[in-house]
Design an enzyme around this catalytic site. Structure first.
Site, PDB file in Angstrom:
ATOM      1  CE  LYS A 136      -1.517   2.343   3.500  1.00  0.00           C
ATOM      2  NZ  LYS A 136      -2.234   2.810   4.440  1.00  0.00           N
ATOM      3  CG  ASP A 154      -7.424   3.567   2.974  1.00  0.00           C
ATOM      4  OD1 ASP A 154      -8.295   3.075   2.459  1.00  0.00           O
ATOM      5  OD2 ASP A 154      -7.351   4.676   3.575  1.00  0.00           O
TER       6      ASP A 154
END
Length: 232
Positions: A136, A154
């Protein structure tokens, strides 16, 4: 282990309501969140990378409160790599886990210095090899700074995507696979198709409207196409 590529039919699961059309979602979120950008303050790729690592288990707002002093005292990877851990820990203490966060970003700076001459590499594998950097974080930096079309998953992206019927899974890599499959199946068109921007808009929507508790479905521009409208 490689995650099998999702198909649009498999994303929502058997018997599920029709997933929200990705083209409609992207278009409406573009109108609503036209200004979407990363909310972490930064002036260069090193600052963005460090700020993103610091943002784990806290908010962008809180990170932005400590990074001005952090980047003023240690303005580049070389300076941060040579910093005293106790000094850095004191600066990032308001975020919680000050010593842990200090060790993490100092190790990150040293990795940048030793392996990349203090510069942030535009390479997924090289970024993920750095201390404290996962998929991420690498997607955030490569998308926001280097301009790649990458979805950074997220908690907000995962939650909104599940409510839209784009995925039933919780693992971030699996969510990414499912969402990309849905986007490819539906198409979105124009700028809205860019994954980095769409991801930022999903984050904003998750923060402002489609919240974890008591989502504001009565204020949501996606209410008429969302299969989970009214379901917290």
């Amino acid at each position: 282990m490689q995650i099998p590529r999702s198909t649009p039919e498999a994303v929502a699961g058997p018997g599920a309501e029709r997933p929200a059309d990705a083209a409609a979602v992207a278009s409406r979120l573009e109108d609503l969140h036209l200004e979407a950008r990363t909310e972490l303050d930064h002036r260069d790729a090193v600052e963005l990378l460090v700020a993103t690592v610091l943002s784990a288990q806290t908010t962008d707002v809180r990170v932005n409160q400590v990074t001005p002093e952090l980047f003023s005292r240690w303005p580049d990877a070389a300076a941060l790599a040579g910093a005293e851990e106790t000094d850095v820990a004191e600066v990032v203490r308001p975020l919680g886990m000050g010593p842990t966060r200090a060790r993490r970003i100092i190790a990150l700076a040293r990795g940048l210095l030793v392996d990349h001459g203090g510069r942030v590499p535009d390479d997924q594998g090289a970024l993920e090899a750095l201390p404290g950097v996962g998929r991420k974080t690498a997607h955030v930096v490569r998308g926001a700074w280097f301009g790649h079309s990458l979805l950074a998953v997220d908690t907000h992206v995962g939650r909104v995507s599940r409510r839209l019927g784009w995925t039933t899974r919780t693992d971030p890599r699996a969510v990414e696979e499912d969402v990309v499959a849905r986007l490819e199946a539906d198409g979105t068109g124009a700028e809205a198709e860019e994954l980095t921007v769409l991801g930022l808009r999903l984050i904003l929507h998750g923060r402002r409207v489609c919240t974890a508790r008591a989502p504001r479905c009565d204020q949501c521009v996606l209410a008429d196409i969302c299969p989970q409208v009214g379901v917290a």
